[in-house]
Design an enzyme around this catalytic site. Sequence first.
Site, PDB file in Angstrom:
ATOM      1  N   LYS A 127      37.086  52.878  49.591  1.00 49.07           N
ATOM      2  CA  LYS A 127      37.729  51.558  49.630  1.00 49.07           C
ATOM      3  C   LYS A 127      38.848  51.496  50.667  1.00 49.07           C
ATOM      4  O   LYS A 127      38.982  50.506  51.384  1.00 49.07           O
ATOM      5  CB  LYS A 127      38.228  51.158  48.252  1.00 49.07           C
ATOM      6  N   THR A 144      35.811  44.660  43.203  1.00 51.49           N
ATOM      7  CA  THR A 144      37.067  45.316  43.560  1.00 51.49           C
ATOM      8  C   THR A 144      37.237  45.414  45.067  1.00 51.49           C
ATOM      9  O   THR A 144      38.337  45.210  45.587  1.00 51.49           O
ATOM     10  CB  THR A 144      37.135  46.721  42.927  1.00 51.49           C
ATOM     11  N   SER A 150      31.536  43.745  40.125  1.00 51.78           N
ATOM     12  CA  SER A 150      31.707  45.125  40.565  1.00 51.78           C
ATOM     13  C   SER A 150      30.322  45.762  40.685  1.00 51.78           C
ATOM     14  O   SER A 150      29.400  45.392  39.953  1.00 51.78           O
ATOM     15  CB  SER A 150      32.551  45.865  39.529  1.00 51.78           C
ATOM     16  N   GLY A 151      30.177  46.715  41.602  1.00 51.22           N
ATOM     17  CA  GLY A 151      28.875  47.350  41.820  1.00 51.22           C
ATOM     18  C   GLY A 151      28.197  47.841  40.554  1.00 51.22           C
ATOM     19  O   GLY A 151      27.053  47.459  40.267  1.00 51.22           O
ATOM     20  N   ASP A 162      25.884  45.049  43.141  1.00 46.98           N
ATOM     21  CA  ASP A 162      24.898  45.488  44.134  1.00 46.98           C
ATOM     22  C   ASP A 162      23.611  44.682  43.981  1.00 46.98           C
ATOM     23  O   ASP A 162      22.992  44.279  44.970  1.00 46.98           O
ATOM     24  CB  ASP A 162      24.578  46.982  43.973  1.00 46.98           C
TER      25      ASP A 162
END
EC number: 4.2.3.3
Length: 134
Positions: A12, A36, A54-55, A60
């Site tokens: 990140k 995030t 979030s992933g 995703d």
Amino acid sequence: MNIALIAHDNKKKMMINFTTAYELILLNHQLYATGTTGKRIMEETNLKVTRFQSGPLGGDQQIGAEIANNRMDVVIFLRDSLTAQPHEPDIQALIRLCDVHMIPVATNIATAEILIRALERGDLDWRERVKERG
């Protein structure tokens, strides 16, 4: 162009540095990110980012749906290949969708820089023609 920005936890900070360094280029495009990552980018830059989940919570897959529907042009996914990810099947599916739909994808900072420079030069303008044909 529509650009997806994804970064694993250990990447990140690298994504923040990347988006800060290329902020002037990215300002000209629509940015999307997992939760995030998008939040951190918006906190540290002047970029506007549309955020997905979030992933691990489906982000995703949400970006994958955009790819499958021809609504994403570039994916920059800074992966942490040294840490096991609980949602690894989602990650592999996302990369597979990029391959199937001919979406340029970078999974490391070196390739991300090549893609951003190509974007700046107009080398990826062919994506607009692909989208028009649907």
